[in-house]
Design a protein around this motif. Sequence first.
Motif, PDB file in Angstrom:
ATOM      1  N   ILE A  19       0.846  -1.205   0.000  1.00  0.00           N
ATOM      2  CA  ILE A  19       0.000   0.000   0.000  1.00  0.00           C
ATOM      3  C   ILE A  19       0.879   1.252   0.000  1.00  0.00           C
ATOM      4  N   PHE A  20       1.951   1.196   0.803  1.00  0.00           N
ATOM      5  CA  PHE A  20       2.882   2.328   0.869  1.00  0.00           C
ATOM      6  C   PHE A  20       3.518   2.580  -0.507  1.00  0.00           C
ATOM      7  N   ILE A  21       3.904   1.502  -1.181  1.00  0.00           N
ATOM      8  CA  ILE A  21       4.553   1.657  -2.496  1.00  0.00           C
ATOM      9  C   ILE A  21       3.577   2.288  -3.490  1.00  0.00           C
ATOM     10  N   GLU A  22       2.313   1.890  -3.401  1.00  0.00           N
ATOM     11  CA  GLU A  22       1.311   2.521  -4.287  1.00  0.00           C
ATOM     12  C   GLU A  22       1.208   4.008  -4.022  1.00  0.00           C
ATOM     13  N   ARG A  23       1.326   4.370  -2.745  1.00  0.00           N
ATOM     14  CA  ARG A  23       1.189   5.782  -2.359  1.00  0.00           C
ATOM     15  C   ARG A  23       2.411   6.609  -2.796  1.00  0.00           C
ATOM     16  N   VAL A  24       3.610   6.121  -2.494  1.00  0.00           N
ATOM     17  CA  VAL A  24       4.809   6.949  -2.741  1.00  0.00           C
ATOM     18  C   VAL A  24       5.411   6.696  -4.119  1.00  0.00           C
ATOM     19  N   GLY A  25       5.082   5.545  -4.708  1.00  0.00           N
ATOM     20  CA  GLY A  25       5.610   5.217  -6.030  1.00  0.00           C
ATOM     21  C   GLY A  25       6.862   4.366  -5.950  1.00  0.00           C
ATOM     22  N   GLN A  26       7.058   3.557  -6.979  1.00  0.00           N
ATOM     23  CA  GLN A  26       8.272   2.739  -7.043  1.00  0.00           C
ATOM     24  C   GLN A  26       9.476   3.671  -7.229  1.00  0.00           C
ATOM     25  N   GLY A  27      10.624   3.217  -6.801  1.00  0.00           N
ATOM     26  CA  GLY A  27      11.841   4.020  -6.976  1.00  0.00           C
ATOM     27  C   GLY A  27      11.899   5.267  -6.110  1.00  0.00           C
ATOM     28  N   LEU A  80      10.198 -10.542   0.760  1.00  0.00           N
ATOM     29  CA  LEU A  80      10.361  -9.088   0.857  1.00  0.00           C
ATOM     30  C   LEU A  80      11.194  -8.517  -0.302  1.00  0.00           C
ATOM     31  N   SER A  81      12.059  -9.349  -0.860  1.00  0.00           N
ATOM     32  CA  SER A  81      13.015  -8.866  -1.868  1.00  0.00           C
ATOM     33  C   SER A  81      12.373  -8.088  -3.022  1.00  0.00           C
ATOM     34  N   PRO A  82      11.309  -8.617  -3.683  1.00  0.00           N
ATOM     35  CA  PRO A  82      10.779  -7.866  -4.838  1.00  0.00           C
ATOM     36  C   PRO A  82      10.206  -6.514  -4.442  1.00  0.00           C
ATOM     37  N   LEU A  83       9.645  -6.424  -3.230  1.00  0.00           N
ATOM     38  CA  LEU A  83       9.103  -5.142  -2.774  1.00  0.00           C
ATOM     39  C   LEU A  83      10.235  -4.126  -2.595  1.00  0.00           C
ATOM     40  N   LEU A  84      11.318  -4.574  -1.981  1.00  0.00           N
ATOM     41  CA  LEU A  84      12.436  -3.654  -1.718  1.00  0.00           C
ATOM     42  C   LEU A  84      13.159  -3.297  -3.012  1.00  0.00           C
ATOM     43  N   ASP A  85      13.268  -4.272  -3.889  1.00  0.00           N
ATOM     44  CA  ASP A  85      13.921  -4.039  -5.181  1.00  0.00           C
ATOM     45  C   ASP A  85      13.202  -2.919  -5.940  1.00  0.00           C
ATOM     46  N   SER A  86      11.868  -2.935  -5.881  1.00  0.00           N
ATOM     47  CA  SER A  86      11.106  -1.927  -6.636  1.00  0.00           C
ATOM     48  C   SER A  86      11.090  -0.571  -5.922  1.00  0.00           C
ATOM     49  N   LEU A  87      11.298  -0.578  -4.628  1.00  0.00           N
ATOM     50  CA  LEU A  87      11.231   0.684  -3.868  1.00  0.00           C
ATOM     51  C   LEU A  87      12.481   1.552  -4.009  1.00  0.00           C
ATOM     52  N   LEU A  88      13.624   0.910  -4.235  1.00  0.00           N
ATOM     53  CA  LEU A  88      14.870   1.684  -4.266  1.00  0.00           C
ATOM     54  C   LEU A  88      14.989   2.530  -5.527  1.00  0.00           C
ATOM     55  N   GLN A  89      15.478   3.737  -5.352  1.00  0.00           N
ATOM     56  CA  GLN A  89      15.774   4.585  -6.504  1.00  0.00           C
ATOM     57  C   GLN A  89      17.164   4.202  -7.037  1.00  0.00           C
ATOM     58  N   PRO A  90      17.474   4.564  -8.282  1.00  0.00           N
ATOM     59  CA  PRO A  90      18.822   4.273  -8.793  1.00  0.00           C
ATOM     60  C   PRO A  90      19.876   4.842  -7.828  1.00  0.00           C
ATOM     61  N   GLY A  91      20.839   4.016  -7.484  1.00  0.00           N
ATOM     62  CA  GLY A  91      21.870   4.429  -6.526  1.00  0.00           C
ATOM     63  C   GLY A  91      21.454   4.213  -5.072  1.00  0.00           C
ATOM     64  N   GLY A  92      20.169   3.886  -4.853  1.00  0.00           N
ATOM     65  CA  GLY A  92      19.675   3.686  -3.489  1.00  0.00           C
ATOM     66  C   GLY A  92      20.282   2.446  -2.850  1.00  0.00           C
ATOM     67  N   LEU A  93      20.290   2.426  -1.522  1.00  0.00           N
ATOM     68  CA  LEU A  93      20.955   1.353  -0.773  1.00  0.00           C
ATOM     69  C   LEU A  93      19.983   0.564   0.093  1.00  0.00           C
ATOM     70  N   LEU A  94      20.146  -0.747   0.092  1.00  0.00           N
ATOM     71  CA  LEU A  94      19.498  -1.615   1.077  1.00  0.00           C
ATOM     72  C   LEU A  94      20.581  -2.109   2.023  1.00  0.00           C
ATOM     73  N   ILE A  95      20.377  -1.862   3.312  1.00  0.00           N
ATOM     74  CA  ILE A  95      21.289  -2.362   4.347  1.00  0.00           C
ATOM     75  C   ILE A  95      20.487  -3.382   5.148  1.00  0.00           C
ATOM     76  N   ALA A  96      20.956  -4.620   5.219  1.00  0.00           N
ATOM     77  CA  ALA A  96      20.126  -5.686   5.781  1.00  0.00           C
ATOM     78  C   ALA A  96      20.946  -6.640   6.641  1.00  0.00           C
ATOM     79  N   ASP A  97      20.273  -7.226   7.617  1.00  0.00           N
ATOM     80  CA  ASP A  97      20.972  -8.156   8.509  1.00  0.00           C
ATOM     81  C   ASP A  97      21.055  -9.554   7.915  1.00  0.00           C
ATOM     82  N   ARG A  98      20.521  -9.720   6.703  1.00  0.00           N
ATOM     83  CA  ARG A  98      20.613 -11.022   6.029  1.00  0.00           C
ATOM     84  C   ARG A  98      20.637 -10.802   4.521  1.00  0.00           C
ATOM     85  N   ALA A  99      20.897 -11.882   3.789  1.00  0.00           N
ATOM     86  CA  ALA A  99      20.983 -11.771   2.330  1.00  0.00           C
ATOM     87  C   ALA A  99      19.595 -11.638   1.718  1.00  0.00           C
TER      88      ALA A  99
END
Length: 162
Positions: free
Chosen positions: A85-93, A117-136
């Motif tokens: 729902i959040f992604i719909e609101r703020v937009g991908q990237g 969770l991966s596909p959601l996070l993949d679509s949320l990041l903008q080019p150059g954006g970073l995911l910092i995670a406690d697991r792969a």
Amino acid sequence: MTRLDSVIRRLTAQRDLLNWAAGEIGPTGLVLELGLGNGRTYDHLRTKLPGREIYAFERSPAAHPDCYPPEGYLIVGDIFETLPIFIERVGQGSAALIHTDIGTGDEAANRQLALRLSPLLDSLLQPGGLLIADRAFEMPSCTDISSQTSVPEGRYFVYRRN
Ligand code: SAM
């Protein structure tokens, strides 16, 4: 290594990477904390990134009273319901930085959680954006740059959106 040593190493890696990421991300884009928990890493992010829009997600809010986001910036509920729902609101990237440490001691469950969770996070990041995670995570649009950071292999994970 004792369990105390292990916790200290994990928290040190977490803090070092959040400090590094704060200097690394561009000037625009949302910052997301997935799993507010006690509010420790949220507090660190808001201190390192003053003025930045930071959203925290949590299904059972119970943070330190001083570590709650301002109104509208705490998204309460299961992340698999709230994040789409959040992604719909703020937009991908839209995200410059995402930090997540929502796993438990169950490694199989953690793996499943990361895969979902991966596909959601993949679509949320903008080019150059970073995911910092406690697991792969499985991030097809990103490069795994964990080995380029100061943190020893396997302790914490960093992905940069291509
Ligand atoms: N980063 C936090 C800190 O420094 O205080 C600690 C986060 S704690 C290890 C993980 C948090 O993620 C817990 O508070 C838990 O309730 C939350 N969480 C776990 N799975 C979740 C889900 N599916 N949706 C929303 N929150 C979740």
